[in-house]
Design a protein around this motif. Structure first.
Motif, PDB file in Angstrom:
ATOM      1  N   ILE A 135      20.973 -79.000  36.014  1.00 31.73           N
ATOM      2  CA  ILE A 135      20.880 -79.679  34.728  1.00 31.73           C
ATOM      3  C   ILE A 135      21.295 -81.130  34.929  1.00 31.73           C
ATOM      4  N   SER A 136      20.459 -82.051  34.468  1.00 30.46           N
ATOM      5  CA  SER A 136      20.768 -83.475  34.568  1.00 30.46           C
ATOM      6  C   SER A 136      21.024 -84.019  33.167  1.00 30.46           C
ATOM      7  N   VAL A 137      21.982 -84.916  33.091  1.00 34.04           N
ATOM      8  CA  VAL A 137      22.279 -85.556  31.824  1.00 34.04           C
ATOM      9  C   VAL A 137      22.058 -87.055  32.010  1.00 34.04           C
ATOM     10  N   VAL A 138      21.172 -87.620  31.200  1.00 34.35           N
ATOM     11  CA  VAL A 138      20.881 -89.053  31.288  1.00 34.35           C
ATOM     12  C   VAL A 138      21.995 -89.829  30.601  1.00 34.35           C
ATOM     13  N   PRO A 139      22.143 -91.123  30.909  1.00 36.28           N
ATOM     14  CA  PRO A 139      23.162 -91.922  30.215  1.00 36.28           C
ATOM     15  C   PRO A 139      23.017 -91.786  28.700  1.00 36.28           C
ATOM     16  N   ASN A 140      24.123 -91.641  28.044  1.00 33.04           N
ATOM     17  CA  ASN A 140      24.193 -91.438  26.597  1.00 33.04           C
ATOM     18  C   ASN A 140      23.574 -90.104  26.158  1.00 33.04           C
ATOM     19  N   GLY A 141      23.261 -89.243  27.100  1.00 34.64           N
ATOM     20  CA  GLY A 141      22.688 -87.940  26.779  1.00 34.64           C
ATOM     21  C   GLY A 141      23.788 -86.888  26.647  1.00 34.64           C
ATOM     22  N   VAL A 142      23.381 -85.739  26.231  1.00 34.25           N
ATOM     23  CA  VAL A 142      24.321 -84.639  26.030  1.00 34.25           C
ATOM     24  C   VAL A 142      23.709 -83.362  26.593  1.00 34.25           C
ATOM     25  N   ALA A 143      24.527 -82.583  27.260  1.00 33.09           N
ATOM     26  CA  ALA A 143      24.117 -81.244  27.688  1.00 33.09           C
ATOM     27  C   ALA A 143      25.213 -80.292  27.255  1.00 33.09           C
ATOM     28  N   ARG A 144      24.831 -79.266  26.577  1.00 31.31           N
ATOM     29  CA  ARG A 144      25.822 -78.295  26.118  1.00 31.31           C
ATOM     30  C   ARG A 144      25.747 -77.053  27.005  1.00 31.31           C
ATOM     31  N   LEU A 145      26.858 -76.762  27.651  1.00 30.53           N
ATOM     32  CA  LEU A 145      26.979 -75.558  28.470  1.00 30.53           C
ATOM     33  C   LEU A 145      28.075 -74.719  27.852  1.00 30.53           C
ATOM     34  N   GLU A 146      27.728 -73.527  27.487  1.00 29.99           N
ATOM     35  CA  GLU A 146      28.704 -72.652  26.854  1.00 29.99           C
ATOM     36  C   GLU A 146      28.905 -71.428  27.727  1.00 29.99           C
ATOM     37  N   ARG A 147      30.165 -71.025  27.867  1.00 34.67           N
ATOM     38  CA  ARG A 147      30.448 -69.798  28.609  1.00 34.67           C
ATOM     39  C   ARG A 147      31.639 -69.107  27.982  1.00 34.67           C
ATOM     40  N   LEU A 148      31.638 -67.818  28.122  1.00 33.21           N
ATOM     41  CA  LEU A 148      32.739 -66.995  27.648  1.00 33.21           C
ATOM     42  C   LEU A 148      33.527 -66.549  28.872  1.00 33.21           C
ATOM     43  N   VAL A 149      34.820 -66.785  28.866  1.00 33.49           N
ATOM     44  CA  VAL A 149      35.689 -66.408  29.981  1.00 33.49           C
ATOM     45  C   VAL A 149      36.734 -65.442  29.434  1.00 33.49           C
ATOM     46  N   PHE A 150      36.911 -64.312  30.128  1.00 34.48           N
ATOM     47  CA  PHE A 150      37.850 -63.313  29.624  1.00 34.48           C
ATOM     48  C   PHE A 150      38.513 -62.558  30.772  1.00 34.48           C
ATOM     49  N   PRO A 151      39.795 -62.207  30.588  1.00 36.77           N
ATOM     50  CA  PRO A 151      40.491 -61.377  31.575  1.00 36.77           C
ATOM     51  C   PRO A 151      40.275 -59.902  31.260  1.00 36.77           C
ATOM     52  N   ALA A 152      40.361 -59.073  32.292  1.00 36.90           N
ATOM     53  CA  ALA A 152      40.251 -57.616  32.134  1.00 36.90           C
ATOM     54  C   ALA A 152      41.180 -56.957  33.144  1.00 36.90           C
ATOM     55  N   ALA A 153      41.525 -55.726  32.898  1.00 34.53           N
ATOM     56  CA  ALA A 153      42.430 -55.000  33.794  1.00 34.53           C
ATOM     57  C   ALA A 153      41.780 -54.681  35.133  1.00 34.53           C
ATOM     58  N   ASN A 154      40.439 -54.518  35.151  1.00 32.65           N
ATOM     59  CA  ASN A 154      39.723 -54.158  36.377  1.00 32.65           C
ATOM     60  C   ASN A 154      38.230 -54.434  36.178  1.00 32.65           C
TER      61      ASN A 154
END
Length: 170
Positions: free
Chosen positions: A55-74
């Motif tokens: 993914i490239s973002v040009v000057p004054n551009g916007v890129a939205r990257l969303e991720r869900l991060v979660f801990p678990a026992a296993n």
């Protein structure tokens, strides 16, 4: 250990020191894994937009990257949480491991998708608590459950999940 399920945009990383697993779900864009980094258990992934490898973002551009991060026992809990976060219906499964002396502490429970003798489709693994119990969530389907414990023979049994279950392994 670490792994990527690209079809579900899901990355998991086992932290053996802290005895937990972390899950990461990419929202809206596919994950592309660097295989060498996965093998070293230091995962590096990138997001892919359409046919573009990065993914490239040009000057004054916007890129939205969303991720869900979660801990678990296993790993098994991480996969169950990933399913739930992605809207996949899961069923709670309670696994109880016992022998003639009672509950088996820290038994390794491995779950594979598919029929008996499956060599791939590893869903994940987790260890029982001091009471011999392990809770996990699985979508409906057929699974192979293998239990290994120090000084005991491995036990494998098939499990068909259609609703919540209590599985006893002796």
């Amino acid at each position: 250990t670490a792994g990527v399920d690209s079809s579900r945009r899901f990355l998991w990383i086992d932290d053996q020191w802290w005895r937990q697993t972390y899950g990461v779900i990419a929202v809206g864009l596919p994950l592309v894994a660097n295989d060498e980094s996965i093998q070293r258990a230091r995962p590096f992934v990138s997001y892919q937009a359409g046919d573009q490898p990065n993914i490239s973002v040009v000057p004054n551009g916007v890129a939205r990257l969303e991720r869900l991060v979660f801990p678990a026992a296993n790993q098994l809990e991480a996969f169950g949480l990933a399913d739930q976060l992605q809207g996949i219906t899961t069923h709670r499964i309670a696994v109880e491991v016992r022998d003639a002396n009672g509950p088996v502490d820290r038994a390794l429970v491995s779950v594979r998708s598919g029929q008996s003798g499956a060599t791939d489709g590893l869903r994940g693994a987790g260890r029982t608590q001091t009471d011999g119990q392990l809770a996990l969530s699985l979508p409906a389907g057929v699974y192979q459950v293998q239990v290994s414990a120090l000084g005991r023979a491995d036990v494998t049994q098939m499990l068909t999940v259609q609703h919540e279950e209590h599985v006893s392994v002796r």
